[in-house]
Design a protein around this motif. Structure first.
Motif, PDB file in Angstrom:
ATOM      1  N   TRP A   1       0.831  -1.203   0.000  1.00 43.04           N
ATOM      2  CA  TRP A   1       0.000   0.000   0.000  1.00 43.04           C
ATOM      3  C   TRP A   1       0.868   1.256   0.000  1.00 43.04           C
ATOM      4  N   LYS A   2       0.239   2.370  -0.395  1.00 51.72           N
ATOM      5  CA  LYS A   2       0.943   3.648  -0.509  1.00 51.72           C
ATOM      6  C   LYS A   2       0.288   4.698   0.383  1.00 51.72           C
ATOM      7  N   ASP A   3       1.033   5.782   0.594  1.00 49.77           N
ATOM      8  CA  ASP A   3       0.558   6.902   1.399  1.00 49.77           C
ATOM      9  C   ASP A   3       0.366   8.119   0.509  1.00 49.77           C
ATOM     10  N   ASP A   4      -0.819   8.711   0.548  1.00 48.47           N
ATOM     11  CA  ASP A   4      -1.079   9.952  -0.197  1.00 48.47           C
ATOM     12  C   ASP A   4      -2.056  10.797   0.601  1.00 48.47           C
ATOM     13  N   GLN A   5      -1.523  11.681   1.433  1.00 42.83           N
ATOM     14  CA  GLN A   5      -2.336  12.628   2.181  1.00 42.83           C
ATOM     15  C   GLN A   5      -2.455  13.924   1.383  1.00 42.83           C
ATOM     16  N   ALA A   6      -3.571  14.606   1.547  1.00 38.04           N
ATOM     17  CA  ALA A   6      -3.789  15.813   0.747  1.00 38.04           C
ATOM     18  C   ALA A   6      -4.570  16.846   1.538  1.00 38.04           C
ATOM     19  N   VAL A   7      -4.326  18.119   1.201  1.00 37.67           N
ATOM     20  CA  VAL A   7      -5.176  19.217   1.681  1.00 37.67           C
ATOM     21  C   VAL A   7      -6.213  19.480   0.591  1.00 37.67           C
ATOM     22  N   LYS A   8      -7.474  19.231   0.936  1.00 43.89           N
ATOM     23  CA  LYS A   8      -8.534  19.309  -0.073  1.00 43.89           C
ATOM     24  C   LYS A   8      -9.110  20.711  -0.202  1.00 43.89           C
ATOM     25  N   SER A   9      -9.360  21.350   0.940  1.00 46.19           N
ATOM     26  CA  SER A   9      -9.968  22.678   0.866  1.00 46.19           C
ATOM     27  C   SER A   9      -9.714  23.446   2.154  1.00 46.19           C
ATOM     28  N   ILE A  10      -9.842  24.764   2.054  1.00 49.70           N
ATOM     29  CA  ILE A  10      -9.715  25.673   3.197  1.00 49.70           C
ATOM     30  C   ILE A  10     -10.964  26.558   3.226  1.00 49.70           C
ATOM     31  N   ALA A  11     -11.602  26.594   4.386  1.00 52.86           N
ATOM     32  CA  ALA A  11     -12.778  27.449   4.556  1.00 52.86           C
ATOM     33  C   ALA A  11     -12.648  28.196   5.877  1.00 52.86           C
ATOM     34  N   TYR A  12     -13.395  29.286   5.994  1.00 49.51           N
ATOM     35  CA  TYR A  12     -13.379  30.089   7.227  1.00 49.51           C
ATOM     36  C   TYR A  12     -14.748  30.042   7.887  1.00 49.51           C
ATOM     37  N   LYS A  13     -14.761  30.007   9.208  1.00 43.65           N
ATOM     38  CA  LYS A  13     -16.025  29.988   9.942  1.00 43.65           C
ATOM     39  C   LYS A  13     -16.789  31.285   9.672  1.00 43.65           C
ATOM     40  N   ASP A  14     -18.021  31.097   9.216  1.00 42.47           N
ATOM     41  CA  ASP A  14     -18.869  32.243   8.848  1.00 42.47           C
ATOM     42  C   ASP A  14     -18.204  33.141   7.806  1.00 42.47           C
TER      43      ASP A  14
END
Length: 857
Positions: free
Chosen positions: A549-562
């Motif tokens: 198996w392999k490792d692939d972590q990612a940052v998918k999105s950034i949002a701000y509260k309200d």
């Protein structure tokens, strides 16, 4: 055994990064509650990983007498084995190893060797072990044995079964063999300036292991798989011509009989010195006792094997080893005059002393009275108290191989795992402790920062073998990864990312202490680490050691509260491959604040998505996972995401203009008609030199040398590519066929971007490289190739480029300086090819020298 990472100077643009498309992650497979099914504890091996109350192992004590004939390059001798059967089973037959039979032309190893050859193939053949007689003695009776030889094994059939729970029998074998010139890189002989160097290993018939796991362990010796041996005491003698110096495992019992008084006095000084003392220099080579032959008598206590070396060419130096509790041992090195030098073997004893003292402090005290490093034909091989390393080794390469081979005195000499089946339990564990040691030795003299992302393409390639495989089954090109690098990386991740150093080190020391001079299985190791560390690591053992198996972590999105950055942010992380690992998230805000959050692997227990709430107070410049590149992420392109929108006025054209402005202006770039650049990198003591020559608009020549020997030559002349490697020349003609090479080797490809057939596409988001925001421009060429170019938002400089195809080299650029051309060029250039990286530094630049056209043919 030492296995140097091969730097593949491929001119076919090998070694790219993986991409991940469909979701593959399934938490049910990772966190499987039945991982230990069938591996529960019993009275021999407990569920806690410790030996059980009825654990047993058999014992083999040896009396060996051998004679070295230097005229015929032949060894003859007798082996007396006192074998004790501590098992609960009566034994009707016994199995022994005859490892010299691997060198026979009709051996199973030769029959299974590939046509193209390899490290463990025989170069020449011998008759193997020539058995003159075999006798057994039991109950006071001695008689000829009923035996049969099958390849590298001997079976002795007993008239009466050897009793269980302590039954004893004596085996006496008279034998001889011709010493091979090259013994599958584990033993052999070579002619040095002042005489032959003999490195003798697998030199006597040895008992196979009988254990509670499989009974007799009779896997044949084929070369790649190493050894599995019983423990016992070794009393042995070597008779050789008197002008030879002999060194061996254990303690020399009769120094006064074989050494001159002058040598004895120097040796005594060395035993009390922390500095290396020269015992036998070139002026002493002809001084020896006036006898035709000498018999050297050694004794090695509680070992699994013994080896030795002999030569009249040996120089000899030594120093004291300081062990825990005030104990002392002797570090010594023997090497020919060709190996002498402060950048070479004259520092060997310093390395031996250093690594053994460090390992003894960190893990378990060294157990032999002497540690000997031998320079000879063998590149790197380990035996109790003595190792063989390549005579040409220098500098960091000599440290690496010495450190590695002596690390084996802990795995498998002290912790006696089954190397025939589980190479990773000695090679991988040893490679791990080598890294720990190198960080400390001489204040990190040879330490190099480790980037696991660089290793990922090689260690997690689609054709990679899983770690849990017999070494002979692993593809030769994968052995270094599956047996050495990947297990070591896994232990490092456990230590640094999952358990922490204190918990890991306690658990690892516990495992070593429990299984010192015993025979652990992989499951004993897994159970022991779980229990001593206080962590159920079954998920990790499964994914890392049993799968690919392999490792692939990612940052998918950034949002701000309200939608208000001052109220905090929500960062969505995804796990796109099959492996679960902890996550480190680094967040940089517009206000300059940088923070980190460490998340355990358990965030992936319910699926492949996790939303992280961060107490940020301003816009996020970027969020990135794996910021220190400690995890082998196979797709680092998705590791980071910027929370800042790109200015709508920025275009691909404006980015390229900023690049030209940053390096000196487009007109000045166009004024360069030809350029010659020399770049140098040193890796493990080996100097790589790359000379690049460019002639505008479409000519290029590159020659790469390894220690002044040209190993590759590539020339581009319009649409013709010429490659010369290993004496073979290949010419490829055609625009599309050479698209990748032309894109890689073009000096200023940006000059072409405005021409017909080229299109540029600016990615709508920033990309983060080494903590900096960069623009990504994907350029489609007329030949159909797409190439990605990354430019620093602040400086305008190009920092990375690679063709948008699998298995293509990444080229990274930094340290821009003005050359004699008035144009700034990167004086540091990294070639990232699979798991290997060469970091070249520019040493000379010359422009507009009127390079002739014929050099590019």
């Amino acid at each position: 055994m030492y296995l140097m990472n091969k730097i593949i100077l491929s001119l076919c643009l090998s070694g790219g990064f993986f991409t991940s498309m469909a979701q593959k992650y399934d938490q049910h497979k990772v966190f499987d509650p039945l991982f230990y099914k069938g591996q529960q504890g019993n009275e021999y091996r407990t569920g806690s990983g410790a030996p059980g109350i009825k654990y047993w192992q058999n014992r083999a004590d040896y009396t060996l007498n051998a004679t070295l004939d230097t005229t015929r390059h032949r060894l003859s001798g007798t082996t007396v084995i006192n074998y004790t059967n501590n098992s609960p089973d009566a034994l009707d037959f016994l199995w022994l190893q005859l490892d010299q039979n691997i060198f026979r032309e009709d051996s199973r190893s030769e029959a299974t060797s590939p046509v193209e050859g390899g490290r463990f193939d025989n170069k020449t053949f011998t008759k193997g072990d020539e058995i003159e007689s075999v006798y057994i003695t039991g109950d006071g009776k001695s008689e000829k044995a009923d035996y049969i030889v099958s390849d590298t094994r001997m079976e002795i059939k007993l008239k009466e079964a050897l009793k269980n729970f302590g039954g004893r029998i004596q085996i006496k074998i008279t034998y001889a063999f011709d010493i091979p010139g090259y013994g599958t890189d584990r033993m052999g002989r070579m002619a040095a300036k002042d005489g032959w160097i003999y490195e003798l290993a697998q030199w006597y018939p040895r008992m196979e292991v009988y254990d509670d796991v499989t009974g007799w362990n009779v896997i044949p010796y084929l070369g790649a798989s190493e050894f599995y041996l019983e423990y016992g005491d070794f009393d042995y003698t070597i008779t050789a011509p008197s002008d030879l110096l002999v060194v061996g495992s254990g303690e020399l019992l009769n120094p006064a009989e074989v050494l001159t008084p002058k040598i004895m006095a120097r040796l005594a000084t060395a035993r009390s010195s922390d500095k290396t003392i020269m015992i036998r220099d070139s002026a002493d080579l002809k001084e020896h006792p006036l006898k035709p032959n000498l018999t050297w008598h050694f004794f090695c206590k509680n070992a699994r094997d013994v080896s030795w070396a002999a030569s009249k060419a040996f120089l000899w130096d030594a120093a004291r080893i300081n062990l825990p509790g005030g104990k002392k041992a002797l570090a010594q090195s023997v090497y020919p005059i060709e190996s002498k030098g402060q950048d070479a073997w004259s520092r060997s004893t310093e390395y031996v002393k250093g690594c053994i003292e460090l390992y003894s402090q960190e893990w378990f005290a060294y157990t032999y009275p002497v540690a000997t490093n031998v320079a000879g034909i063998v590149e790197g091989m380990e035996y109790p108290g003595i190792v063989f390393c390549g005579w040409p080794s220098k500098s960091d390469n000599l440290w690496d191989v010495t450190n590695h081979e002596f690390g084996h005195n802990w795995f498998p000499m002290i912790v006696g795992s089954n190397e025939r089946k589980y190479a990773w339990m000695d090679e991988g564990f040893n490679t791990f402790i080598n890294g720990v040691d190198t960080k400390v030795f001489n204040k990190g003299e040879y330490d190099q920062p480790h980037d696991a992302e660089k290793d990922a393409p090689g260690l997690f390639a689609d054709n990679m073998d899983a770690i849990m495989n017999v070494p002979d089954v692993i593809q030769p090109e994968n052995l270094g990864g599956a047996a050495y690098s990947k297990p070591a990386l896994g232990l490092n991740i456990l230590r640094e990312e999952i358990l922490g150093r204190e918990r890991f080190d306690f658990a690892f020391r516990t495992y070593i202490k429990r299984w010192a001079f015993k025979h652990p299985t992989p499951w004993d190791f897994f159970h022991s680490m779980d229990n001593a560390a206080g962590e159920d690591l079954s998920w990790f053992w499964n994914e890392w050691f049993l799968t690919t198996w392999k490792d692939d972590q990612a940052v998918k999105s950034i949002a701000y509260k309200d939608n208000d950055p001052s109220k905090g942010s929500l960062i969505t992380l995804t796990n796109n491959e099959e492996m679960a690992l902890p996550v480190t998230v680094e967040v940089k805000e517009e206000n300059g604040k940088v923070s980190r959050k460490q998340l355990p692997a358990e965030i992936w227990q319910r699926g492949n998505k996790w939303i992280l709430a961060c107490r940020t107070t301003s816009k996020i410049v970027y969020a990135t996972v794996n910021p220190d590149r400690t995890l082998p992420d196979v797709n680092p392109d998705n590791n980071a995401l910027s929370g800042i929108a790109m200015d709508s006025s920025v275009t691909a054209g404006s980015v390229i203009k900023s690049y030209f402005d940053a390096i000196g202006g487009e007109d000045r770039v166009k004024s360069i008609k030809d350029l010659t650049m020399t770049l140098v990198d040193t890796l493990q003591g080996i100097v790589f030199t790359k000379v690049n020559q460019y002639k505008m608009p479409d000519k290029f020549l590159q020659e790469v040398s390894r220690s002044n020997t040209v190993v590759s030559h590539v020339a581009i002349n319009a649409d013709t590519l010429t490659v010369v490697q290993q004496g073979r020349t290949q010419r490829i003609t055609g625009t599309q066929e050479n698209a990748g090479a032309k894109a890689r080797y073009k000096l200023f490809p940006e000059l072409n971007f405005g021409q017909a057939g080229y299109t540029m596409e600016l990615d709508s988001q920033y990309h983060i490289i080494d903590g900096a925001l960069t623009y990504l421009i994907t350029v489609s060429q007329p030949d159909g190739l797409k190439v990605k170019y990354f430019y620093d938002r602040q400086t305008g400089f190009k920092v990375l480029q690679y063709a948008d195809r699998p298995n293509y080299t990444h080229l990274a650029f930094s340290d821009y300086r003005t050359s004699g051309t008035g144009v700034k060029i990167p004086f540091t250039q990294r070639d990232i090819r699979g798991g290997n990286t060469l970091t070249y530094k520019v040493t000379t630049v010359a422009a507009n020298t009127n390079l002739p056209d014929d050099i590019f043919k």
